[in-house]
Each structure stands twice: as C-alpha cells, then as structure tokens.
Design an enzyme around this catalytic site. Structure first.
Site, short mmCIF file in Angstrom:
data_model
loop_
_atom_site.label_atom_id
_atom_site.label_comp_id
_atom_site.label_asym_id
_atom_site.label_seq_id
_atom_site.Cartn_x
_atom_site.Cartn_y
_atom_site.Cartn_z
CB SER A 50 1.27 -10.45 4.91
OG SER A 50 0.40 -10.49 4.03
CE LYS A 98 1.93 -8.00 1.00
NZ LYS A 98 2.34 -9.00 2.15
#
Length: 207
Positions: A50, A98
C-alpha cells in the site's frame, strides 16, 4: 616518604582505573542503547504494497516514537499507527503504515482538474504517488472530507491498492506509534524517508 605510592603501585592503580572507567562506559552505552530502542526508536516490517514505491513489502523501517508525543505530526509524515479497529484481520498484526495527508481541522479533497489532491484548497504535487496506467489522478474516486479534532487523515502512496482513510475513516492521533524516518533493510533499499516539505509546507492552515 610514608604514604607516597611506589613506582610499582602507580601503574597498577592507573590500570585498575582504566578498567573501571571502561566498564562504566560500556554499561552506560548499553543502557543508553536499550533505552533508545525501548522508548525512542522501534523497528517495523512492511507487510503490504500500500506504500509502494516509497516502501516495498519486506522493507524494515525505524520509527521515531517521540512523534507525536513530543514532536508534533506534520502533513507528509510517514507514520506507523495502531489499528483503530476494523482495518486489519486478526492474522495481520496490529500496526499499519500510511502517509499523513490531513491534520485536525483540515479539508482534504480530490481531485482537481490535474488529478491532484487538495488540502485546505491548496493542490499538492505528490511525486511519490503511484498512478494508474493512463491516468493523472492520484486517487480513483472524488471525495471531500473535513478532519475532526484529535484525528488525522492518512493515505497510502499506492492509492489504487490501499485501504486507507477513504475506506476506514480518520485515525485518532493517540493511535500513532511514531514517524518512520529511515529504511534499514534490505541494504539496496536503504533511504531516508522524507515528508516532501517543499510541497506540504505550502498548505495553509485550516480556518
């Protein structure tokens, strides 16, 4: 004279002092190393794609745990945070990584006519984002959200393969473990993780 050390005693005492001082230095260094590892820096492994191309599966990173307790979060930071609930399956661990896109009070929206993300009305050029073939958009869907107090909006750099705040919502700031600052392994991936300050520092504060 009485009480005056002999020539033989002097080097012996100096030798013991050296050994004693060396032992103290070693103990202090080991203690400092333990405290740094236990309370200031932690290592994490990247489990998914991701955050590609910034972070690849299997990369090992070091995380500064002074963020956000002592050092404040900033837009563009790559952070590790605990699963607020429902982000991960039981077999996937407890931590995620993230990029911070929105701070409390920010309005995050996508996308402008050039496919860019905007924060508080300012479009941000993000060279690290993986785009879909033939597309200039940094994300597939349009959205606009205001980040609540005490929370942050996070997104993966590989946004076409990242279940981030667009899916799960904002993250409590208190769940942030720390800011990732370097890739340590494998050796050919070694790099310092920047936040692209020249882009993110242009974002105006929320009104």
């Amino acid at each position: 004279m009485s009480g005056t050390p002999t020539e033989r005693e002097r080097p012996q005492r100096s030798g013991w002092r050296f050994v004693r001082d060396l032992a103290i230095i070693v103990v202090v260094a080991l203690l400092a190393s333990f405290l740094v590892k236990a309370y200031l820096v932690r290592a994490f492994s990247i489990p998914s794609g991701s955050m590609e191309r910034t972070l690849l599966v299997g990369d090992r990173i070091l995380v500064n745990e002074l963020v956000p307790g002592v050092v404040p979060l900033r837009r563009g930071d790559v952070v590790v945070f605990r699963d607020p609930g429902g982000w991960l399956r039981a077999d996937q661990g407890d931590d995620l990584v993230k990029r911070v896109v929105g701070l409390p009070g920010d309005t995050v929206s996508c996308c402008d006519d050039r496919g860019r993300l905007s924060v508080n009305g300012h479009a941000v050029d993000e060279p690290y984002v993986v785009r879909a073939p033939g597309s200039d958009r940094v994300a597939a869907e349009d959205f606009s959200v205001r980040v609540p107090a005490g929370r942050i909006w996070v997104m993966g750099d590989n946004r076409y393969d990242s279940a981030d705040s667009r899916v799960h919502g904002t993250v409590p700031s208190d769940d942030v473990v720390g800011r990732a600052f370097v890739v340590t392994w494998p050796v050919d991936h070694w790099s310092v993780l920047g936040r692209y300050a020249h882009e993110w520092d242009r974002v105006p504060d929320a009104r």
